[in-house]
Design a protein around this motif. Structure first.
Motif, short mmCIF file in Angstrom:
data_model
loop_
_atom_site.label_atom_id
_atom_site.label_comp_id
_atom_site.label_asym_id
_atom_site.label_seq_id
_atom_site.Cartn_x
_atom_site.Cartn_y
_atom_site.Cartn_z
N ALA A 158 0.81 -1.22 0.00
CA ALA A 158 0.00 0.00 0.00
C ALA A 158 0.84 1.27 0.00
O ALA A 158 0.43 2.29 -0.54
N GLY A 159 2.05 1.25 0.56
CA GLY A 159 2.81 2.47 0.74
C GLY A 159 3.77 2.85 -0.36
O GLY A 159 4.35 3.94 -0.32
N GLU A 160 3.98 1.98 -1.36
CA GLU A 160 4.98 2.30 -2.39
C GLU A 160 4.73 1.51 -3.66
O GLU A 160 4.14 0.43 -3.63
N PRO A 161 5.18 2.04 -4.79
CA PRO A 161 5.03 1.29 -6.04
C PRO A 161 5.99 0.10 -6.09
O PRO A 161 7.02 0.10 -5.39
N LEU A 162 5.64 -0.87 -6.88
CA LEU A 162 6.47 -2.05 -7.11
C LEU A 162 6.89 -2.02 -8.57
O LEU A 162 6.04 -2.10 -9.47
N GLY A 163 8.19 -1.88 -8.84
CA GLY A 163 8.68 -1.81 -10.20
C GLY A 163 9.57 -3.00 -10.50
O GLY A 163 10.41 -3.37 -9.68
N PHE A 164 9.38 -3.61 -11.67
CA PHE A 164 10.19 -4.78 -11.99
C PHE A 164 10.47 -4.90 -13.48
O PHE A 164 9.71 -4.45 -14.32
N LEU A 165 11.63 -5.51 -13.77
CA LEU A 165 12.01 -5.87 -15.12
C LEU A 165 11.43 -7.24 -15.42
O LEU A 165 11.39 -8.11 -14.55
N CYS A 166 11.01 -7.44 -16.65
CA CYS A 166 10.47 -8.72 -17.08
C CYS A 166 11.12 -9.08 -18.41
O CYS A 166 11.02 -8.33 -19.38
N MET A 167 11.79 -10.23 -18.45
CA MET A 167 12.38 -10.75 -19.68
C MET A 167 11.43 -11.82 -20.21
O MET A 167 11.05 -12.74 -19.47
N VAL A 168 11.06 -11.68 -21.48
CA VAL A 168 10.07 -12.58 -22.05
C VAL A 168 10.40 -12.83 -23.53
O VAL A 168 11.08 -12.02 -24.16
N ASN A 169 9.91 -13.94 -24.07
CA ASN A 169 10.09 -14.24 -25.49
C ASN A 169 9.45 -13.13 -26.33
O ASN A 169 8.38 -12.63 -25.98
N ALA A 170 10.10 -12.77 -27.41
CA ALA A 170 9.54 -11.76 -28.30
C ALA A 170 8.22 -12.24 -28.90
O ALA A 170 7.27 -11.47 -29.02
N GLU A 171 8.14 -13.50 -29.28
CA GLU A 171 6.90 -14.09 -29.77
C GLU A 171 6.35 -14.99 -28.68
O GLU A 171 7.03 -15.90 -28.23
N ARG A 172 5.13 -14.69 -28.26
CA ARG A 172 4.56 -15.43 -27.14
C ARG A 172 3.05 -15.55 -27.30
O ARG A 172 2.44 -14.82 -28.06
N ASP A 173 2.49 -16.47 -26.56
CA ASP A 173 1.06 -16.69 -26.61
C ASP A 173 0.34 -15.65 -25.76
O ASP A 173 0.94 -14.96 -24.94
N ARG A 174 -0.96 -15.56 -25.94
CA ARG A 174 -1.79 -14.64 -25.18
C ARG A 174 -2.09 -15.22 -23.80
O ARG A 174 -2.28 -16.42 -23.66
N PRO A 175 -2.15 -14.37 -22.78
CA PRO A 175 -2.46 -14.87 -21.44
C PRO A 175 -3.88 -15.41 -21.34
O PRO A 175 -4.77 -14.96 -22.06
N GLN A 176 -4.04 -16.36 -20.45
CA GLN A 176 -5.37 -16.89 -20.13
C GLN A 176 -5.77 -16.38 -18.76
O GLN A 176 -4.96 -16.36 -17.83
N LEU A 177 -7.02 -15.99 -18.63
CA LEU A 177 -7.58 -15.56 -17.35
C LEU A 177 -8.22 -16.76 -16.66
O LEU A 177 -8.67 -17.70 -17.33
N PRO A 178 -8.27 -16.74 -15.34
CA PRO A 178 -8.86 -17.88 -14.63
C PRO A 178 -10.38 -17.95 -14.80
O PRO A 178 -11.06 -16.92 -14.83
N THR A 179 -10.87 -19.17 -14.89
CA THR A 179 -12.31 -19.41 -14.88
C THR A 179 -12.76 -19.41 -13.42
O THR A 179 -11.93 -19.40 -12.50
N ALA A 180 -14.06 -19.47 -13.20
CA ALA A 180 -14.58 -19.56 -11.83
C ALA A 180 -14.06 -20.82 -11.14
O ALA A 180 -13.70 -20.80 -9.96
N THR A 181 -13.95 -21.91 -11.88
CA THR A 181 -13.41 -23.16 -11.33
C THR A 181 -11.94 -23.00 -10.96
O THR A 181 -11.51 -23.46 -9.89
#
Length: 149
Positions: free
Chosen positions: A109-132
């Motif tokens: 709550a008191g400060e931002p969280l900043g991070f570097l992320c290394m990822v494949n240039a070509e990648r699949d789309r994220p999936q969101l969770p279902t209710a299950t």
């Protein structure tokens, strides 16, 4: 991005000639107060290096995908969910996110969280969770508390 070999750091975790972008389109997925910057992209290496910043009290999307990625915290403190485990994170911590595991980052709550992320240039789309999926994740009380249930 390869045309400029050095991009100087600017105040506030910004870099020369790097655009501040929306994390995702509003309404595309649930998140709160996140920005991104694409610092580096290389077809030769097949990767991108991105900087995300989650504002104090904000969170990234709870998602999973086929591609793995690596994260290094640069500033702030928070918690992350990776593969059913909630961990406190802070500057210089490294996080490996394997393929197909649920993950999310939350800033304290008191400060931002900043991070570097290394990822494949070509990648699949994220999936969101279902209710299950959410029910299964929330079966663990620590994860349920993290997700705000």
């Amino acid at each position: 991005m390869a045309d400029q070999p050095v991009r100087k750091a600017l105040p506030g975790f910004r870099w020369e000639a790097v655009e501040l972008l929306a994390y995702k389109a509003e309404g595309a997925a649930p998140f709160k107060d996140v920005t991104r910057q694409r610092l580096f992209a290389s077809a030769e290496l097949g990767c991108e290096l991105r900087y995300f910043e989650v504002a104090a009290g904000g969170h990234s999307t709870l998602e999973r995908h086929e591609h793995a990625h690596a994260v290094m915290i640069l500033r702030g403190r928070g918690r992350c969910l990776v593969d059913g485990r909630v961990s406190a994170v802070g500057p210089h911590d490294l996080i490996h996110i394997p393929a197909w595991c649920w993950h999310q980052f939350r800033a304290d709550a008191g400060e931002p969280l900043g991070f570097l992320c290394m990822v494949n240039a070509e990648r699949d789309r994220p999936q969101l969770p279902t209710a299950t999926d959410l029910d299964a994740l929330k079966a663990d009380p620590v994860v349920a508390d993290f997700l705000g249930s």
